[in-house]
Write an enzyme that holds these catalytic residues in place. Structure first.
Site, short mmCIF file in Angstrom:
data_model
loop_
_atom_site.label_atom_id
_atom_site.label_comp_id
_atom_site.label_asym_id
_atom_site.label_seq_id
_atom_site.Cartn_x
_atom_site.Cartn_y
_atom_site.Cartn_z
N LYS A 177 0.86 -1.18 0.00
CA LYS A 177 0.00 0.00 0.00
C LYS A 177 0.89 1.23 0.00
O LYS A 177 1.72 1.41 0.89
CB LYS A 177 -0.91 -0.01 1.23
N LYS A 187 -2.16 -1.45 -3.93
CA LYS A 187 -3.02 -0.26 -3.86
C LYS A 187 -2.19 1.00 -3.92
O LYS A 187 -1.21 1.08 -3.19
CB LYS A 187 -3.79 -0.33 -2.53
C1 PBG Z 1 -7.15 3.74 5.41
C2 PBG Z 1 -7.64 3.50 4.03
C3 PBG Z 1 -7.49 4.37 2.95
C4 PBG Z 1 -8.12 3.80 1.86
C5 PBG Z 1 -8.65 2.59 2.27
N1 PBG Z 1 -8.34 2.41 3.63
C6 PBG Z 1 -6.90 5.72 2.88
C7 PBG Z 1 -5.63 6.01 3.55
O1 PBG Z 1 -4.75 5.17 3.68
O2 PBG Z 1 -5.52 7.15 3.96
C8 PBG Z 1 -8.18 4.45 0.52
C9 PBG Z 1 -9.15 3.90 -0.45
C10 PBG Z 1 -9.43 4.80 -1.59
O3 PBG Z 1 -8.79 5.84 -1.79
O4 PBG Z 1 -10.36 4.46 -2.33
N2 PBG Z 1 -6.86 2.66 6.18
#
Ligand code: PBG
Length: 329
Positions: free
Chosen positions: A198, A253
């Site tokens: 991520k 991601k």
């Molecule tokens: C946070 C989380 C995020 C997303 C999913 N879970 C955002 C972040 O890490 O700040 C992002 C998903 C998206 O942008 O569609 N645990």
């Protein structure tokens, strides 16, 4: 063989030949629908930065989910919109057995038992500062303290009936701790989908608006735990570690700017690789569609098919509801 003995266009000449020689395709089995849930009843709220996506109370969500599930949609991923009064420095609401997510999982599983319900394991909806972890006075994110909280959050999701827990926090060692706790408490069949690769991405912006964590986070960054977008080899290392610690599936991601990571992961590992077409990707596509610059169905279907070509097994996409309907036409 050289031209004219080889003419690549021969197999592109008719639709049936193109169908016959198509290497990849998108089906409803590839889709996971991320949903934003609200407390209360009969509530629907638009999300400004994600036109066409809404926050829903669980009763409204179920009305939408039931026909989609009958059309073949297999899975949802739940993201709660947590009211400020439930946010704190220690994120204790995250493992409240009567919390919004825990109640939602119970209700959804009792109504649609065959639907796979995936829960997000991370503290950011519950921390007053919007970080995924617990912080000290200096603002440093405390890895091992956070893991203890994530384990409690996970167990509350498993108890509520979640089929899959999806740690998205990027703390080191959390998959091992979560797997051990699940085994210890006899949740042998609760699967772990690890957000292993991520990235610290600007493409999460609209999501933070959607769940209302943008203001809490302010100008702080998540770069001390989420990955540097410049790095590729490191993603493979992260994924290998999480598989070793007990992940059943892993996630890359964001999606579209990171298809090379998906491809490399697919070439290295033999477990399912999921990818998240994140909120910023949705916002980009949808803005162009709404302006008439891109054809809606074709643009969305092409973007998702390309995830498949890169090697994605399941795609989290805010388009999953629309795509399920299109695939059923
Ligand atoms: C946070 C989380 C995020 C997303 C999913 N879970 C955002 C972040 O890490 O700040 C992002 C998903 C998206 O942008 O569609 N645990």
């Amino acid at each position: 063989m050289e031209y004219p003995f080889t003419r690549k266009r021969r197999l592109r000449a008719t639709q049936s030949l193109r169908n016959l020689t198509q290497e990849n395709s998108l089906t409803v089995n590839d889709l996971i629908w991320p949903v934003f849930i609200l407390d209360g009843f009969n509530r629907t709220e638009p999300i400004e930065s994600m036109p066409g996506v809404e926050r829903l109370s669980v009763d409204v969500l179920l009305d939408k989910l039931t026909p989609l599930h009958h059309q073949g949609l297999n899975a949802i991923a739940i993201f709660p919109v947590v009211e400020n009064k439930h946010k704190s420095d220690d994120a204790a609401e995250a493992w409240n057995q009567e919390g919004l997510v825990q109640r939602a999982v119970k209700t959804i599983k009792s109504t649609l038992p065959e639907l796979t319900v995936i829960t997000d394991v991370a503290l950011d909806p519950y921390t007053s500062h919007g970080q995924d972890g617990i912080i000290n006075e200096k603002g440093d994110i405390l890895n091992d303290v956070t893991i203890k909280a994530l384990v409690m959050q996970t167990l509350s999701h498993a108890k509520a009936g979640a089929d899959v827990v999806a740690p998205s926090d990027m703390m080191d060692g959390r998959i091992g701790a979560i797997r051990e706790a699940l085994e210890d408490k006899k949740y042998h069949n609760t699967a772990i989908l690890s957000y292993a690769a991520k990235y610290a991405s600007v493409f999460y912006g609209p999501f933070r608006d959607a769940v209302g964590s943008a203001t809490n986070l302010g100008k702080s960054s998540k770069a001390s735990y989420q990955m540097n977008p410049a790095n590729g080899l490191e993603a493979i290392d992260e994924i290998a570690m999480d598989i070793n610690e007990g992940a059943d599936m892993v996630m890359v991601k964001p999606g579209m700017p990171y298809l090379d990571i998906i491809k490399t992961a697919k070439d290295h590992f033999n477990i399912p690789i999921c990818a998240y077409q994140v909120s910023g990707e949705y916002a980009m596509l949808q803005s162009a569609i709404n302006n008439g610059y891109l054809e809606e169905e074709k643009a969305i279907m092409e973007a998702l098919l390309c995830f498949k070509r890169a090697g994605t097994d399941a795609i989290l996409t805010y388009y999953a509801d629309r795509v399920t309907a299109w695939l059923n036409q």
